[in-house]
Design an enzyme around this catalytic site. Structure first.
Site, PDB file in Angstrom:
ATOM      1  N   VAL A  58       0.874  -1.181   0.000  1.00 52.94           N
ATOM      2  CA  VAL A  58       0.000   0.000   0.000  1.00 52.94           C
ATOM      3  C   VAL A  58       0.912   1.233   0.000  1.00 52.94           C
ATOM      4  O   VAL A  58       1.788   1.352   0.866  1.00 52.94           O
ATOM      5  CB  VAL A  58      -0.899   0.024   1.255  1.00 52.94           C
ATOM      6  CG1 VAL A  58      -1.814   1.245   1.236  1.00 52.94           C
ATOM      7  CG2 VAL A  58      -1.704  -1.264   1.360  1.00 52.94           C
ATOM      8  N   ASP A 112      -8.173  12.717   0.030  1.00 53.14           N
ATOM      9  CA  ASP A 112      -7.326  13.870   0.320  1.00 53.14           C
ATOM     10  C   ASP A 112      -6.939  13.783   1.803  1.00 53.14           C
ATOM     11  O   ASP A 112      -7.784  13.992   2.681  1.00 53.14           O
ATOM     12  CB  ASP A 112      -8.100  15.163   0.025  1.00 53.14           C
ATOM     13  CG  ASP A 112      -7.252  16.396   0.256  1.00 53.14           C
ATOM     14  OD1 ASP A 112      -6.151  16.258   0.842  1.00 53.14           O
ATOM     15  OD2 ASP A 112      -7.680  17.492  -0.136  1.00 53.14           O
ATOM     16  N   ASP A 120     -13.156   8.475   5.126  1.00 54.48           N
ATOM     17  CA  ASP A 120     -12.202   8.019   4.101  1.00 54.48           C
ATOM     18  C   ASP A 120     -11.361   6.873   4.658  1.00 54.48           C
ATOM     19  O   ASP A 120     -11.172   5.852   4.003  1.00 54.48           O
ATOM     20  CB  ASP A 120     -11.245   9.166   3.710  1.00 54.48           C
ATOM     21  CG  ASP A 120     -11.895  10.148   2.750  1.00 54.48           C
ATOM     22  OD1 ASP A 120     -12.838   9.755   2.049  1.00 54.48           O
ATOM     23  OD2 ASP A 120     -11.447  11.317   2.730  1.00 54.48           O
ATOM     24  N   ASN A 139       4.204   7.483   2.446  1.00 54.87           N
ATOM     25  CA  ASN A 139       4.997   8.408   1.630  1.00 54.87           C
ATOM     26  C   ASN A 139       4.360   9.790   1.498  1.00 54.87           C
ATOM     27  O   ASN A 139       5.071  10.786   1.373  1.00 54.87           O
ATOM     28  CB  ASN A 139       5.180   7.784   0.234  1.00 54.87           C
ATOM     29  CG  ASN A 139       5.675   8.790  -0.779  1.00 54.87           C
ATOM     30  OD1 ASN A 139       6.863   9.109  -0.826  1.00 54.87           O
ATOM     31  ND2 ASN A 139       4.766   9.345  -1.585  1.00 54.87           N
ATOM     32  N   TYR A 206       7.051  21.602   8.868  1.00 53.13           N
ATOM     33  CA  TYR A 206       7.489  20.430   8.097  1.00 53.13           C
ATOM     34  C   TYR A 206       8.620  19.724   8.851  1.00 53.13           C
ATOM     35  O   TYR A 206       8.612  18.501   9.026  1.00 53.13           O
ATOM     36  CB  TYR A 206       7.955  20.878   6.711  1.00 53.13           C
ATOM     37  CG  TYR A 206       8.460  19.758   5.832  1.00 53.13           C
ATOM     38  CD1 TYR A 206       7.565  18.907   5.170  1.00 53.13           C
ATOM     39  CD2 TYR A 206       9.831  19.537   5.656  1.00 53.13           C
ATOM     40  CE1 TYR A 206       8.030  17.872   4.362  1.00 53.13           C
ATOM     41  CE2 TYR A 206      10.296  18.505   4.848  1.00 53.13           C
ATOM     42  CZ  TYR A 206       9.398  17.679   4.203  1.00 53.13           C
ATOM     43  OH  TYR A 206       9.858  16.656   3.411  1.00 53.13           O
ATOM     44  N   LYS A 210       8.532  15.933  10.506  1.00 45.25           N
ATOM     45  CA  LYS A 210       9.436  14.846  10.129  1.00 45.25           C
ATOM     46  C   LYS A 210      10.200  14.339  11.364  1.00 45.25           C
ATOM     47  O   LYS A 210      10.512  13.153  11.456  1.00 45.25           O
ATOM     48  CB  LYS A 210      10.403  15.303   9.026  1.00 45.25           C
ATOM     49  CG  LYS A 210       9.716  15.546   7.680  1.00 45.25           C
ATOM     50  CD  LYS A 210       9.073  14.287   7.107  1.00 45.25           C
ATOM     51  CE  LYS A 210       8.471  14.494   5.738  1.00 45.25           C
ATOM     52  NZ  LYS A 210       7.789  13.302   5.209  1.00 45.25           N
ATOM     53  N   SER A 241      11.861  16.186  -7.621  1.00 49.16           N
ATOM     54  CA  SER A 241      10.399  15.963  -7.562  1.00 49.16           C
ATOM     55  C   SER A 241       9.671  17.300  -7.597  1.00 49.16           C
ATOM     56  O   SER A 241      10.291  18.363  -7.495  1.00 49.16           O
ATOM     57  CB  SER A 241      10.010  15.217  -6.279  1.00 49.16           C
ATOM     58  OG  SER A 241       9.909  16.119  -5.197  1.00 49.16           O
TER      59      SER A 241
HETATM   60  N1  NAP Z   1      11.541  15.275  -2.798  1.00 48.96           N
HETATM   61  C1  NAP Z   1      12.386  15.499  -1.811  1.00 48.96           C
HETATM   62  O1  NAP Z   1      13.426  16.169  -1.977  1.00 48.96           O
HETATM   63  C2  NAP Z   1      12.101  14.930  -0.445  1.00 48.96           C
HETATM   64  C3  NAP Z   1      13.088  15.053   0.538  1.00 48.96           C
HETATM   65  C4  NAP Z   1      12.839  14.522   1.799  1.00 48.96           C
HETATM   66  C5  NAP Z   1      11.652  13.872   2.061  1.00 48.96           C
HETATM   67  N2  NAP Z   1      10.705  13.775   1.084  1.00 48.96           N
HETATM   68  C6  NAP Z   1       9.442  13.124   1.435  1.00 48.96           C
HETATM   69  O2  NAP Z   1       9.115  12.170   0.446  1.00 48.96           O
HETATM   70  C7  NAP Z   1       7.686  12.071   0.329  1.00 48.96           C
HETATM   71  C8  NAP Z   1       7.280  12.207  -1.131  1.00 48.96           C
HETATM   72  O3  NAP Z   1       7.712  13.462  -1.615  1.00 48.96           O
HETATM   73  P1  NAP Z   1       7.769  13.812  -3.185  1.00 48.96           P
HETATM   74  O4  NAP Z   1       8.845  14.803  -3.332  1.00 48.96           O
HETATM   75  O5  NAP Z   1       7.786  12.576  -3.986  1.00 48.96           O
HETATM   76  O6  NAP Z   1       6.360  14.550  -3.362  1.00 48.96           O
HETATM   77  P2  NAP Z   1       5.562  14.932  -4.706  1.00 48.96           P
HETATM   78  O7  NAP Z   1       6.399  14.669  -5.920  1.00 48.96           O
HETATM   79  O8  NAP Z   1       5.056  16.302  -4.482  1.00 48.96           O
HETATM   80  O9  NAP Z   1       4.359  13.882  -4.731  1.00 48.96           O
HETATM   81  C9  NAP Z   1       3.397  13.930  -3.740  1.00 48.96           C
HETATM   82  C10 NAP Z   1       2.368  12.831  -3.945  1.00 48.96           C
HETATM   83  O10 NAP Z   1       1.474  12.892  -2.840  1.00 48.96           O
HETATM   84  C11 NAP Z   1       0.158  13.147  -3.299  1.00 48.96           C
HETATM   85  N3  NAP Z   1      -0.493  14.082  -2.387  1.00 48.96           N
HETATM   86  C12 NAP Z   1      -0.067  15.311  -2.025  1.00 48.96           C
HETATM   87  N4  NAP Z   1      -0.918  15.844  -1.143  1.00 48.96           N
HETATM   88  C13 NAP Z   1      -1.893  14.929  -0.945  1.00 48.96           C
HETATM   89  C14 NAP Z   1      -3.056  14.912  -0.157  1.00 48.96           C
HETATM   90  N5  NAP Z   1      -3.408  15.951   0.593  1.00 48.96           N
HETATM   91  N6  NAP Z   1      -3.842  13.801  -0.178  1.00 48.96           N
HETATM   92  C15 NAP Z   1      -3.524  12.753  -0.978  1.00 48.96           C
HETATM   93  N7  NAP Z   1      -2.433  12.727  -1.746  1.00 48.96           N
HETATM   94  C16 NAP Z   1      -1.638  13.811  -1.750  1.00 48.96           C
HETATM   95  C17 NAP Z   1       0.307  13.745  -4.667  1.00 48.96           C
HETATM   96  O11 NAP Z   1      -0.908  13.494  -5.356  1.00 48.96           O
HETATM   97  P3  NAP Z   1      -1.538  14.548  -6.391  1.00 48.96           P
HETATM   98  O12 NAP Z   1      -0.689  14.345  -7.583  1.00 48.96           O
HETATM   99  O13 NAP Z   1      -2.921  14.173  -6.563  1.00 48.96           O
HETATM  100  O14 NAP Z   1      -1.313  15.903  -5.784  1.00 48.96           O
HETATM  101  C18 NAP Z   1       1.525  12.988  -5.187  1.00 48.96           C
HETATM  102  O15 NAP Z   1       1.135  11.716  -5.642  1.00 48.96           O
HETATM  103  C19 NAP Z   1       7.119  13.151   1.242  1.00 48.96           C
HETATM  104  O16 NAP Z   1       6.748  12.586   2.469  1.00 48.96           O
HETATM  105  C20 NAP Z   1       8.292  14.096   1.433  1.00 48.96           C
HETATM  106  O17 NAP Z   1       8.199  14.805   2.637  1.00 48.96           O
HETATM  107  C21 NAP Z   1      10.902  14.291  -0.156  1.00 48.96           C
END
Ligand code: NAP
Length: 331
Positions: A58, A112, A120, A139, A206, A210, A241
């Site tokens: 999941v 959401d 939900d 995630n 944030y 974390k 991302s």
């Molecule tokens: N990227 C980095 O540099 C980084 C660094 C450290 C940690 N992280 C952690 O890694 C995880 C993923 O990050 P990412 O960079 O891959 O993010 P991302 O590219 O922005 O993707 C976020 C995903 O979450 C979904 N989402 C966002 N808000 C939501 C909500 N309210 N309800 C349901 N779905 C939602 C989005 O769906 P929609 O497309 O429908 O919006 C998308 O599928 C996060 O926990 C982040 O804190 C990321």
């Protein structure tokens, strides 16, 4: 060179040398262990959690970035996958891609997390009960729009971060735990951030969210280990991302694909992290994590984050001003 003739002085010098040697040896041993974890050792095979045996993974936030890559790679490793995210059209597109690529079964669930609606979670719980869940990837995450002083941050942004990043992970974990406890098997990955390792001014909520995930993972990891369930807080520096707003990969900032591959290859290995139930599996991230733990003080690193975020904020504000001026001109 004169030798130390005073026996007392000699004893003090010898004691200092021994303490110094013990200190350097401990640091060296922990560095070598981090290198072995990052570059040599293999993690726990995913087969242990039901890969290739009808089990489901999941994944929350599964339509973009890191979550989408977890979904793809877990399906390619023979898990059926349940994708949970906000936008149905994106869920359907990703589900079709994964089915074609892996041939595994894919289900989607739209919600959401920011709404934190118990209905939900109840509906999702009903669906999860019908599946044999081996892996949960907590995630989904959201962040401040850009670095903002806490005093000026919108209440809605603060609520969203807590609902999605903190409460979302806890509620999802509650949904899978009953069956994992019954089977005495399961893997729960919680996506962490270096912002939780070192407090990050201007991204305070944030960062604290974390840090919560880190501490909570250690606590429940300890509770659940005797029951056969592995909890792992995955410590992450930047990844290309939408959330990071970084488009080009570098040695320190990988694409989601190699990043997720490193997570799945190193399950159960700390790889540079020094807190329980935590892994920093991407090689350059692991090395940076080791340096943060072992070189300079926490105050040094918090101050470093402070200056980085101030400069990002300055640039973001200037960009906003330019955009506002351009919009004013065209009107
Ligand atoms: N990227 C980095 O540099 C980084 C660094 C450290 C940690 N992280 C952690 O890694 C995880 C993923 O990050 P990412 O960079 O891959 O993010 P991302 O590219 O922005 O993707 C976020 C995903 O979450 C979904 N989402 C966002 N808000 C939501 C909500 N309210 N309800 C349901 N779905 C939602 C989005 O769906 P929609 O497309 O429908 O919006 C998308 O599928 C996060 O926990 C982040 O804190 C990321």
């Amino acid at each position: 060179m004169d030798s130390i003739s005073d026996p007392k002085l000699f004893a003090v010098a010898a004691a200092f040398s021994l303490v110094g040697l013990a200190f350097v040896s401990t640091k060296l041993a922990s560095f070598v262990k981090a290198l072995l974890d990052l570059y040599v050792f293999s993690g726990i095979p995913l087969k242990k959690f039901g890969a290739g045996n009808g089990a489901w993974a999941v994944i929350t936030g599964a339509t973009d970035g890191i979550g989408k890559e977890f979904a793809r790679q877990l399906a390619n490793k023979k898990f059926n996958v349940l994708l949970v995210s906000r936008t149905l059209s994106k869920l359907e597109t990703v589900a079709a891609e994964i089915t074609t690529e892996s041939g595994m079964e894919v289900k989607v669930f739209t919600m959401d997390f920011a709404k934190g609606d118990p209905q939900d979670f109840a509906r999702l719980g009903d669906l999860i009960q019908t599946l044999n869940v081996g892996v949960l990837v907590n995630n989904v995450g959201t962040n401040h729009d850009f670095p903002t002083p806490f005093a000026e941050e919108a209440d809605q942004v603060i609520d969203n971060i807590i609902q999605v990043n903190v409460k979302g992970a806890m509620s999802m974990t509650k949904l899978v735990l009953p069956q994992m406890l019954e089977k005495k098997n399961g893997l729960i990955l919680n996506l962490g951030s270096f912002a939780g390792l070192v407090a990050t001014p201007y991204l305070s909520v944030y960062s604290a969210g974390k840090a919560f995930l880190s501490t909570w993972s250690q606590a429940i990891g300890t509770e659940l280990r005797p029951q056969g369930i592995l909890v792992e807080h995955v410590n992450t520096y930047f990844v290309v991302s939408a959330m990071s707003k970084i488009r080009k990969p570098t040695a320190l900032i990988p694409l989601a694909k190699p990043y997720v591959a490193s997570v799945l290859a190193k399950i159960g290995l700390p790889c540079g992290a020094d807190v329980p139930f935590t892994s920093t599996p991407y090689p350059t991230h692991g090395l940076v994590n080791w340096v943060i733990n072992n070189v300079f003080s926490k105050t040094f690193w918090v101050n470093k984050n402070d200056s980085i975020q101030r400069s990002i904020r300055k640039r973001a504000l200037r960009k906003r001003e330019r955009e506002a001026a351009a919009a004013h001109k065209t009107n």
